[in-house]
Design an enzyme around this catalytic site. Structure first.
Site, PDB file in Angstrom:
ATOM      1  CB  SER D 279      -0.874   0.110   1.210  1.00  0.00           C
ATOM      2  OG  SER D 279      -1.252   1.284   1.632  1.00  0.00           O
ATOM      3  CE  LYS D 285      -4.928  -3.497   2.740  1.00  0.00           C
ATOM      4  NZ  LYS D 285      -5.258  -2.146   2.110  1.00  0.00           N
ATOM      5  CG  ASN D 287      -3.943  -4.019  -1.039  1.00  0.00           C
ATOM      6  OD1 ASN D 287      -4.519  -4.353  -0.125  1.00  0.00           O
ATOM      7  ND2 ASN D 287      -3.439  -2.928  -1.023  1.00  0.00           N
ATOM      8  NE  ARG D 318     -19.305  -4.430 -46.012  1.00  0.00           N
ATOM      9  CZ  ARG D 318     -18.953  -4.454 -47.229  1.00  0.00           C
ATOM     10  NH1 ARG D 318     -19.063  -3.449 -48.080  1.00  0.00           N
ATOM     11  NH2 ARG D 318     -18.726  -5.685 -47.966  1.00  0.00           N
TER      12      ARG D 318
END
Lengths: 456, 456, 456, 456
Positions: D279, D285, D287, D318
């Site tokens: 982090s 942290k 993650n 088309r």
């Protein structure tokens, strides 16, 4: 009459009240209300004989219609208005053949169907607004009550920092205040009469088209548009988008509650109740039933909004098929979102919290959740990046050795030189690291108060 | 650096101006503008040393970054802010290691990225509004100029009744006036600072979180929110929905023009131009190139809006993956819709009309298009349904025998008894059956005038 | 019982047959058929007493259920299976309290609901396949019949070159052959039993889980999966995607027919019929009702498929809300797509063509549609780009002066030097510039024949 | 050249390899490869001079093009092929003006662009298949290794019953085996030449259209279609749907891993790594970065698939705009899904498990997770519903009084009469209540083995 995908799931996945409003009968009555008002308006303006209006209006009751026949006939005519007008004309003719000549005078199928839809929406909004108000009030109370209740803040599904439960509630409330504002803004654009005749010119009313439009709008208590919106669908698409935004916010709330209710987290719970959330096989289960219903709506809403947006390219003066696509998409979205709103309001009103478990969860990481607090304290002394790296290393050590972070930090001489035991104690108390959580909660509550007063 | 799905198609399918704003460089510069403003705001409030701010701000230039390295690092860190802050800190440290300690002080990655995005949106809106105003003015002029130009009104892709080309233009203009109103309403909800720190409490700023928030908002000329909107995504989702609504209306216009430009209809044409709309093999072709580009956006927009709505269920204090989904969806939608708006404004400014062909097409059905006019005239005398059935039979006869409807009607003694030759002549002139078309056009133009004056 | 968005529109916008199958009653009966088969399979394997099975099976009749009560109870329990099992157990208990102990033995709610859904799909497929075969045969006949019928080929909604109507029909047929192939491939993945018990291990059946699985699959004439697919939703999502692809192709056919049926084109028409396609106000209208219904489905399908895909992220051993989202999305998509298929089959079976108008439309551009034919003839002599530019100039001149292209070319000495009058005559006959249209049609028809023989 | 929404995020949110393939340059080179092969094929068939082919082919190198000019010109011409053919012709003309006459002979823009796209897809598939195989092998190994590792089974995000981690892995593997089967089935429908000339008849090649088609397909190692698929888009839409299904399954895996990696669960972890998942502000942290990237794709995919389905209604020979919508949607979906696949393969290869924590979590509910085991044991004696209600009451008591369920049960005389202490011990060991988990795992592994052998 053939049957659709069924109505059985409405009490779970939708709103009963809106289910009634958008039922087949509700749809037909909306159309008949238009026809009655049209006759009255045209009589008032002098386009049809005054005597015709009450005779026509008297027959405008959905209970008089042969509903199954309408469905069959719609498959040939391409819409419900044509057979409905035929049935209505026949009903009126039985009373008064002169009046029957003036049924649906000057209108086109889309006038009836769109205006009928708008009348259904008009009936639905107060129900939706009532649950809206209830949810908003509940969340405001929750935010106020828990403005200092510490809780785990989680980002990326990981423990991050302490927050308060009040801030969480304020974070759910805040977007709902904006949704209410949006609804107030869009309502005048939504509750608008549709009236244009065959190609949107009201040609068959000669020079009295605008006069009838104004009278008809007054009769139905709808706004009169500058011109018909037969092929300009932004009014209904905007409402669909609003429902989608609301469903998104409700889904976010349900996502949060269901995550908090995990057996492994156990901080918040849907209200319990006899027979609620049990399992057919597991006696110990307590399932987040409301969350499931709300999340189902949040999963369905984006696709339904996309349908309404995709349907906007309606050709020339009346679309082909895209208008038809709205007929099911908008009612379904409204029923589902209103149901989710009701479920959310109920769920939050009876929400059970476990602040003891919140505290326990705050401690679960042996102090890691307070790492930033320490880092910021150190950052002012050692610089942010240096502090970050040093604390990150301490975190890793604490995790690897299953020690409390406070203990690892105290053992680091560089850190100990900057932070004594008392400082560490203070830094490791979540209540000392809530930043502006309370101030923010108060700001949202002030907004809530201001908006609530405005509305009175 | 690896390459995405390419940029080559932007001049055709998107807006160049918004392409620049939402380019990689634009994204990084938005983030750096936030970092510079943060340093200034925190210096003003006294959170970081006054001397640090100008040193930090001086390095906040995307040209100084190693962009490829950022992309690689983002794959590890999960977002661009972490490596950007690292690179920025290193750049500042080369100038002043003290200042480097205060880079990104108190902020989290999402603060930088969301606020950077809002700054990009703020830069994009004036471009979009300029084309918006241009398109609205063009359509108003078109509606005024052609308020009595008769044209074929078509419903279900079938000739229905005469309308005016002015009414068609007014019908395109009307929803755009509402879109402009919607944009004005949502802007204050969109152009809002994101600032909450790691878990949305601004904990690392102690009791000065709100003060910094207010100062930072002033620096960036954005509104300060009541609380951070890290996981409340209605602000950006609402803008996405607005873009989707606009794309829907533009798609409706392009659908209409492309249908009018069919070789078989030939009433309206995109502007011609050297090398415009040619075919690689067919020398006679003039392709509706702008319509194709606009319709491409209208086809893509519902899916992109659905993505933004689906991404709203962001978990707890910061979402997992759903926030990431916004990073490409919103810019792509903005670039595409702004491109479609620009193409529509250009197309309508140079639109070529063929009123002679419109007249010819009005006559193409040998009078059938005037059937309702006759029916209404008869309806007052014979009753609506009787008249409807009698005229319907006449229409079938006229079609089967390739005769003009007027002639068939004149040969029907019941009808002839009610309508003489002069009446029929009058009834078969489209200009006599335009109903309120002009009045409606004037109502929209009055709305346009009123809105335009309000804006001054 | 509350009512949903209504069933009234099913005859128009859906399939009646599938409407019955996916009705509330059909849903409940599918679940009861599972319960009956479960009892029989478990009796056969010896897990429950042999005597219990017939007693249980005898009560498995949806007509015995209190449907309204089920809907109410589902709102508390979160699904229909829990109250259904309760009602069923009570019904059985009235006959035999011993047998009642073995109702639903070893199963979980999702086993009942998913397997019930699969049984509904199994019942629906033959209906769908019958219309599929009918449409394919019709298109093959159309392609064969019109293999040399010249028609206008249109690209970008502009006249391009002559084609044949047979080639158009072959172009509609070709993807349908692939859809049939896809359906054959996916069927073994779709028609699969769901059976896993509370968490997918069949723990409550001890070591007899697989034996019961196999016996149950035999009872229901479904395949037995390697393991339960409670949270692996690719089987149903794949079918949804297939329906979406089919709806896309049907939408393309309806788009083409509706464009050909424009008053301004008038080459092909939906079948006429008493009361079919009329307007409530315009007696001359003949609206493409089937096209509208088919296009409505094509507009709705992408959003419904997106919902099914978005619902795939089902958590752990059973999803929360995303599974619920499937309950309405898949039946609605199936009913709508089957309805569109039926409408397309009917429409193509009764399609009316106007080859005279096709010829007239081929002439409508005064020879411009043959420009490429001339260019290619010239290109071999002057080079492709030179020829292209020269012919392009001639086309512009012809258009500007309203002259036939043949005449302009004949007047250009450079071109006249290369192409004499006879050559120009030949070049301006559409039948001489059909290239491989017939060969291609034959290739598709050969594929159709081969596939049809395979299936016998 | 203007810039799009940027490429910076590709390493995180997409596949680098596919990013290269679908880059602007990759797109152009695919088109040039078509042009070179066309020249060779037409030379082989004798449609163009043999000498022209090598001269043309020699210039078919994207590095020779003025890319910025192409983008600008595409905005006028409506596609990239027209200016590309112009530039290529000019390049060839500088070498040999005769050869230049035969550049792009008989082809139309869509032939070049669609076939170029198919060539890009052909190049992309092996990359995708390699990661696919890697992920499948990894999951098979994981399932085998952990076939008896007990873990918490969770339904509705609640603890349900014990499962094995091997069964969880088998549950991820199983749908991937089906996805591989689906890919094998669709490949022959996808890797198909596009070649039809201006309106799909190959008219400009006279009677040699089919011969050139066959030769060209051989040159490009693609299948030759029965007829061109200019406006039949099921081939590419099917691949998009497959990518959507795959993204859905990958999202389910990432959802599960991210839930298991919650701080509060901590059973499984993405691989750690220097700089990975940190982090910017919180040093502790870790993650789930890969999960975020995968979930982002799973969030985006449904909208992109919906776009491809919505684009299927291409008009006549088309489409107008809908074909254009595919140009960005399909490459983006392919890049994103391939990126998610790569991330999933990497993540699962390095997945870290904590079986000790799994055991701890199994114990976390004080025996409640074994409630069904006890209920089934009792059910055979007391009947399922009676047992269910008795155990449910015991569970509530245990929870309310924070006692272990085993203790509460032992204290209930009715239960104690049926189950002695040894029985209870056995019933409370998760390893004794795994049902068919191992057998199911083996069934999936047998399928894996069989499929793997088939592929050799």
């Amino acid at each position: 009459m053939t049957s659709g995908a069924g109505q059985l799931l409405n009490p779970l996945l939708g709103s009963r009240a809106l289910g009634e409003i958008f039922s087949d009968r509700g749809r037909l009555q909306g159309m008949l209300d238009f026809e009655a008002a049209l006759a009255r308006a045209e009589a008032a303006v002098g386009v049809v004989p005054a005597a015709a209006a009450p005779v026509i209006a008297a027959q405008c009751d959905a209970a008089r219609l042969d509903v199954a026949a309408l469905g069959e006939a719609a498959a040939l005519s391409g819409n419900l208005a044509i057979p409905l007008v035929k049935q209505l004309t026949a009903l009126v003719a039985r009373q008064d053949s002169d009046a029957a000549r003036f049924v649906h005078w000057g209108a086109t199928s889309q006038d009836v169907m769109d205006s009928g839809l708008v009348l259904q929406l008009k009936a639905a909004l107060p129900r939706l607004e009532a649950d809206f108000a209830r949810l908003i009030d509940t969340l405001a109370a929750l935010a106020a009550r828990h403005r200092r209740t510490p809780a785990v803040g989680r980002t990326w599904l990981q423990h991050a920092l302490p927050v308060t439960f009040g801030l969480k509630a304020a974070g759910w409330l805040d977007p709902l205040l904006r949704h209410r504002e949006r609804l107030a803004e869009l309502k005048p654009r939504l509750l608008v009469l549709q009236f244009g005749g065959a190609a949107g010119t009201l040609a068959s009313l000669g020079d009295r088209g605008i006069a009838v439009t104004e009278a008809l709008a007054r009769e139905l208590q709808l706004a009169a548009p500058a011109l018909p919106w037969h092929a300009a669908r932004d009014r209904v698409a905007e409402f669909a988008a609003w429902l989608g935004l609301l469903a998104g916010t409700l889904g976010k709330i349900a996502r949060d509650i269901s995550l908090l209710m995990q057996t492994d987290v156990a901080e918040a719970f849907e209200p319990a109740g006899e027979g609620r959330g049990g399992s057919s096989t597991m006696p110990h289960k307590r399932n987040p039933v409301a969350c499931a219903a709300i999340l189902a709506t949040a999963t369905r809403a984006p696709g339904l909004v996309a349908t309404m947006l995709a349907a906007m390219g309606q050709e020339h003066e009346r679309g082909l098929g895209n208008w038809h696509a709205e007929w099911t998409a908008l009612p379904e979205l409204a029923i589902a979102t209103a149901g989710a709103l009701e479920q959310t309001a109920d769920m939050m009103a009876g929400l059970e919290l476990d602040p003891v478990r919140m505290q326990r969860n705050l401690q679960a990481t042996d102090g890691l959740i307070m790492a930033e607090a320490v880092m910021m304290a150190l950052g002012g002394k050692l610089g942010r990046l240096v502090a970050h790296d040093r604390i990150e290393a301490a975190c890793k050590l604490a995790a690897a050795e299953h020690r409390h972070l406070r203990e690892v930090l105290a053992a680091d001489p560089v850190i100990a030189a900057e932070l004594d035991a008392a400082s560490l104690d203070r830094l490791f108390d979540p209540l000392n690291y809530l930043g502006s959580a309370e101030a923010m909660t108060d700001r949202v509550l002030a907004l809530y108060q201001a908006k609530s007063q405005e509305r009175r």
